[in-house]
Write a protein that holds these residues in place. Structure first.
Motif, PDB file in Angstrom:
ATOM      1  N   SER A 104       9.858  40.988  56.985  1.00  0.00           N
ATOM      2  CA  SER A 104       9.750  42.287  56.322  1.00  0.00           C
ATOM      3  C   SER A 104       9.480  43.420  57.307  1.00  0.00           C
ATOM      4  O   SER A 104       9.716  44.591  56.987  1.00  0.00           O
ATOM      5  CB  SER A 104       8.641  42.257  55.266  1.00  0.00           C
ATOM      6  OG  SER A 104       7.376  42.077  55.870  1.00  0.00           O
ATOM      7  N   MET A 105       8.987  43.078  58.497  1.00  0.00           N
ATOM      8  CA  MET A 105       8.701  44.095  59.503  1.00  0.00           C
ATOM      9  C   MET A 105       9.940  44.476  60.308  1.00  0.00           C
ATOM     10  O   MET A 105       9.928  45.465  61.042  1.00  0.00           O
ATOM     11  CB  MET A 105       7.599  43.600  60.437  1.00  0.00           C
ATOM     12  CG  MET A 105       6.240  43.419  59.794  1.00  0.00           C
ATOM     13  SD  MET A 105       5.467  44.993  59.336  1.00  0.00           S
ATOM     14  CE  MET A 105       5.050  45.643  60.963  1.00  0.00           C
ATOM     15  N   VAL A 106      11.011  43.707  60.192  1.00  0.00           N
ATOM     16  CA  VAL A 106      12.230  44.009  60.952  1.00  0.00           C
ATOM     17  C   VAL A 106      13.088  44.961  60.110  1.00  0.00           C
ATOM     18  O   VAL A 106      14.198  44.639  59.699  1.00  0.00           O
ATOM     19  CB  VAL A 106      13.008  42.734  61.309  1.00  0.00           C
ATOM     20  CG1 VAL A 106      14.134  43.058  62.299  1.00  0.00           C
ATOM     21  CG2 VAL A 106      12.082  41.702  61.922  1.00  0.00           C
ATOM     22  N   TYR A 107      12.564  46.117  59.853  1.00  0.00           N
ATOM     23  CA  TYR A 107      13.248  47.096  59.015  1.00  0.00           C
ATOM     24  C   TYR A 107      13.224  48.448  59.699  1.00  0.00           C
ATOM     25  O   TYR A 107      12.204  48.871  60.242  1.00  0.00           O
ATOM     26  CB  TYR A 107      12.587  47.213  57.633  1.00  0.00           C
ATOM     27  CG  TYR A 107      13.225  48.278  56.762  1.00  0.00           C
ATOM     28  CD1 TYR A 107      14.461  48.051  56.171  1.00  0.00           C
ATOM     29  CD2 TYR A 107      12.607  49.510  56.568  1.00  0.00           C
ATOM     30  CE1 TYR A 107      15.066  49.027  55.390  1.00  0.00           C
ATOM     31  CE2 TYR A 107      13.201  50.493  55.787  1.00  0.00           C
ATOM     32  CZ  TYR A 107      14.430  50.247  55.199  1.00  0.00           C
ATOM     33  OH  TYR A 107      15.027  51.218  54.442  1.00  0.00           O
ATOM     34  N   LEU A 111      16.058  57.211  59.250  1.00  0.00           N
ATOM     35  CA  LEU A 111      15.083  58.251  59.569  1.00  0.00           C
ATOM     36  C   LEU A 111      14.188  57.889  60.746  1.00  0.00           C
ATOM     37  O   LEU A 111      13.381  58.701  61.183  1.00  0.00           O
ATOM     38  CB  LEU A 111      14.210  58.534  58.343  1.00  0.00           C
ATOM     39  CG  LEU A 111      14.948  59.021  57.093  1.00  0.00           C
ATOM     40  CD1 LEU A 111      13.964  59.284  55.961  1.00  0.00           C
ATOM     41  CD2 LEU A 111      15.761  60.273  57.399  1.00  0.00           C
ATOM     42  N   SER A 112      14.302  56.673  61.246  1.00  0.00           N
ATOM     43  CA  SER A 112      13.444  56.215  62.339  1.00  0.00           C
ATOM     44  C   SER A 112      14.292  55.604  63.445  1.00  0.00           C
ATOM     45  O   SER A 112      15.393  55.099  63.195  1.00  0.00           O
ATOM     46  CB  SER A 112      12.439  55.181  61.823  1.00  0.00           C
ATOM     47  OG  SER A 112      11.645  54.682  62.871  1.00  0.00           O
ATOM     48  N   GLN A 113      13.773  55.628  64.649  1.00  0.00           N
ATOM     49  CA  GLN A 113      14.473  55.048  65.791  1.00  0.00           C
ATOM     50  C   GLN A 113      13.935  53.676  66.170  1.00  0.00           C
ATOM     51  O   GLN A 113      14.404  53.084  67.150  1.00  0.00           O
ATOM     52  CB  GLN A 113      14.377  55.990  67.002  1.00  0.00           C
ATOM     53  CG  GLN A 113      15.062  57.328  66.779  1.00  0.00           C
ATOM     54  CD  GLN A 113      15.024  58.216  68.013  1.00  0.00           C
ATOM     55  OE1 GLN A 113      14.363  57.912  69.002  1.00  0.00           O
ATOM     56  NE2 GLN A 113      15.739  59.322  67.953  1.00  0.00           N
ATOM     57  N   THR A 114      12.981  53.168  65.415  1.00  0.00           N
ATOM     58  CA  THR A 114      12.397  51.867  65.757  1.00  0.00           C
ATOM     59  C   THR A 114      12.069  51.087  64.492  1.00  0.00           C
ATOM     60  O   THR A 114      11.832  51.681  63.434  1.00  0.00           O
ATOM     61  CB  THR A 114      11.120  52.052  66.607  1.00  0.00           C
ATOM     62  OG1 THR A 114      10.627  50.773  67.009  1.00  0.00           O
ATOM     63  CG2 THR A 114      10.037  52.774  65.815  1.00  0.00           C
ATOM     64  N   THR A 115      12.064  49.781  64.605  1.00  0.00           N
ATOM     65  CA  THR A 115      11.653  48.950  63.481  1.00  0.00           C
ATOM     66  C   THR A 115      10.133  48.960  63.370  1.00  0.00           C
ATOM     67  O   THR A 115       9.414  49.282  64.319  1.00  0.00           O
ATOM     68  CB  THR A 115      12.124  47.499  63.652  1.00  0.00           C
ATOM     69  OG1 THR A 115      11.445  46.913  64.782  1.00  0.00           O
ATOM     70  CG2 THR A 115      13.629  47.420  63.871  1.00  0.00           C
ATOM     71  N   LYS A 116       9.663  48.560  62.208  1.00  0.00           N
ATOM     72  CA  LYS A 116       8.215  48.449  62.014  1.00  0.00           C
ATOM     73  C   LYS A 116       7.634  47.407  62.960  1.00  0.00           C
ATOM     74  O   LYS A 116       6.532  47.590  63.511  1.00  0.00           O
ATOM     75  CB  LYS A 116       7.896  48.081  60.568  1.00  0.00           C
ATOM     76  CG  LYS A 116       8.303  49.118  59.547  1.00  0.00           C
ATOM     77  CD  LYS A 116       7.783  48.769  58.157  1.00  0.00           C
ATOM     78  CE  LYS A 116       8.455  47.533  57.605  1.00  0.00           C
ATOM     79  NZ  LYS A 116       7.969  47.177  56.250  1.00  0.00           N
ATOM     80  N   ARG A 117       8.357  46.301  63.181  1.00  0.00           N
ATOM     81  CA  ARG A 117       7.848  45.243  64.054  1.00  0.00           C
ATOM     82  C   ARG A 117       7.706  45.720  65.489  1.00  0.00           C
ATOM     83  O   ARG A 117       6.675  45.469  66.140  1.00  0.00           O
ATOM     84  CB  ARG A 117       8.764  44.021  63.997  1.00  0.00           C
ATOM     85  CG  ARG A 117       8.224  42.835  64.798  1.00  0.00           C
ATOM     86  CD  ARG A 117       9.118  41.621  64.688  1.00  0.00           C
ATOM     87  NE  ARG A 117      10.384  41.819  65.391  1.00  0.00           N
ATOM     88  CZ  ARG A 117      11.339  40.896  65.479  1.00  0.00           C
ATOM     89  NH1 ARG A 117      11.179  39.728  64.885  1.00  0.00           N
ATOM     90  NH2 ARG A 117      12.458  41.141  66.133  1.00  0.00           N
ATOM     91  N   ASP A 118       8.726  46.435  65.985  1.00  0.00           N
ATOM     92  CA  ASP A 118       8.644  46.917  67.365  1.00  0.00           C
ATOM     93  C   ASP A 118       7.513  47.921  67.530  1.00  0.00           C
ATOM     94  O   ASP A 118       6.802  47.908  68.540  1.00  0.00           O
ATOM     95  CB  ASP A 118       9.969  47.540  67.785  1.00  0.00           C
ATOM     96  CG  ASP A 118      11.029  46.495  68.105  1.00  0.00           C
ATOM     97  OD1 ASP A 118      10.708  45.291  68.065  1.00  0.00           O
ATOM     98  OD2 ASP A 118      12.184  46.885  68.388  1.00  0.00           O
ATOM     99  N   ARG A 119       7.320  48.785  66.543  1.00  0.00           N
ATOM    100  CA  ARG A 119       6.228  49.748  66.657  1.00  0.00           C
ATOM    101  C   ARG A 119       4.878  49.035  66.615  1.00  0.00           C
ATOM    102  O   ARG A 119       3.953  49.381  67.373  1.00  0.00           O
ATOM    103  CB  ARG A 119       6.318  50.785  65.531  1.00  0.00           C
ATOM    104  CG  ARG A 119       5.196  51.829  65.517  1.00  0.00           C
ATOM    105  CD  ARG A 119       5.028  52.559  66.863  1.00  0.00           C
ATOM    106  NE  ARG A 119       6.227  53.188  67.329  1.00  0.00           N
ATOM    107  CZ  ARG A 119       6.640  54.402  66.963  1.00  0.00           C
ATOM    108  NH1 ARG A 119       5.943  55.105  66.077  1.00  0.00           N
ATOM    109  NH2 ARG A 119       7.736  54.913  67.486  1.00  0.00           N
ATOM    110  N   ALA A 120       4.743  48.017  65.768  1.00  0.00           N
ATOM    111  CA  ALA A 120       3.492  47.263  65.703  1.00  0.00           C
ATOM    112  C   ALA A 120       3.197  46.590  67.038  1.00  0.00           C
ATOM    113  O   ALA A 120       2.050  46.578  67.507  1.00  0.00           O
ATOM    114  CB  ALA A 120       3.565  46.215  64.594  1.00  0.00           C
TER     115      ALA A 120
END
Length: 305
Positions: A104-107, A111-120
């Motif tokens: 679910s984090m690979v989204y 509107l964003s340049q990064t996935t949630k997983r990469d930002r985490a």
């Protein structure tokens, strides 16, 4: 295609591809984390101080009026002065980090340049870097013991790369078996799992005397629900699909449910003395790093009083 194959071999293949992508991307994420850390490191001061604990910190001169039992006679024998052996205050130097690496984090929306997983992961590695430079011990919850090393971020990244293949099978909030009283925990993820599991996890740690910060990382689309018309939604964890004929009619109910979920997280943190920080992936990582630092510094001050 047969359902068994779709859920078995193809599911395994997708997990392996995701794991390889995570491992391959870690070096770049480590570089980004170092850049983010540099923007806030000047304001990050180690929280080490004298107090109850097991780890030696320093020798200091004996002060008249102190109990003689505090004198370290072996060290004092090497000098003309009396010295006291001080141990570190354990709340000051053990920071446990965890990031949700589930599907679910690979989204990432447009509107964003990064996935949630990469930002985490960037936030986790940046926190490791600044904390290690301040002399604190840093560990990965459920994966590694705390280490005190200037290259802690690199070592944690290596651990994450080795564990990437099993990342999807782990829970968003791992078992905190090694976390002791006076430690700090920072858990980073979208925090959209059912509330009872999150409440039980936080309350278990709070009962041990652990301070904590929950960092909710969301794509801006997940906050605003800008969909309209016929839209298909897919659960990345289970593969379940649902189709909305007019998605715009769902927006109000969705935003109401998200607000209620966040209010429950806020109330949970307030009740146990933790903090909740909300971050959207279209915003700079340095912004949330400053907010996390403020929460950690405040927790250290409260624990030391």
């Amino acid at each position: 295609m047969a359902p068994a194959r779709a859920g078995g071999e193809l599911g395994l293949e997708r997990r392996l591809v995701d794991a390889k992508g995570l491992a391959d991307g870690l070096p770049d994420l480590l570089v980004e984390a170092s850049r983010v850390a540099q923007t806030v490191i000047a304001g990050w001061h180690g929280r080490r101080r004298a107090g109850q604990g097991e780890t030696f910190w320093q020798f200091r001169p004996f002060i008249d009026g102190e109990p003689a039992s505090r004198v370290d006679w072996r060290r004092s024998a090497r000098d003309d002065h009396l010295f006291v052996r001080e141990r570190e205050w354990e709340a000051a130097h053990t920071l446990w980090l965890t990031a949700d690496l589930s599907a679910s984090m690979v989204y990432r929306s447009k509107l964003s340049q990064t996935t949630k997983r990469d930002r985490a992961l960037v936030l986790l590695l940046a926190l490791a870097e600044v904390a290690a430079r301040a002399g604190e011990r840093v560990g990965l919850l459920g994966l590694s013991r705390p280490i005190a090393s200037r290259n802690a971020a690199e070592r944690l990244a290596a651990t994450l790369a080795l564990e990437a293949a099993e990342a999807e099978g782990r829970t968003a909030l791992p078992e905190p078996n090694d976390v002791r009283r006076f430690s700090d925990v920072v858990a980073i993820g979208d925090l959209l799992d059912p509330l009872p599991a999150t409440v039980a996890w936080v309350e278990m740690l709070a009962r041990r005397g652990v301070q904590g910060t929950l960092v909710q990382v969301l794509d801006p689309v997940e906050e605003t629900f800008p969909f309209d018309g016929r839209t298909e939604f897919r659960d990345p964890e289970t593969g379940a699909r649902i189709v909305a004929g007019r998605a715009e009619t769902w927006a109000e109910a969705y935003r109401t449910a998200l607000a209620a979920h966040r209010d429950a997280l806020t109330n949970l943190c307030r009740r146990v003395g933790w903090s909740l920080v909300v971050h959207h992936t279209d915003r700079p990582a340095s912004e949330v790093m400053i907010a996390i630092h403020a929460r950690l510094a405040g927790a250290a001050t409260r624990a030391g009083t």
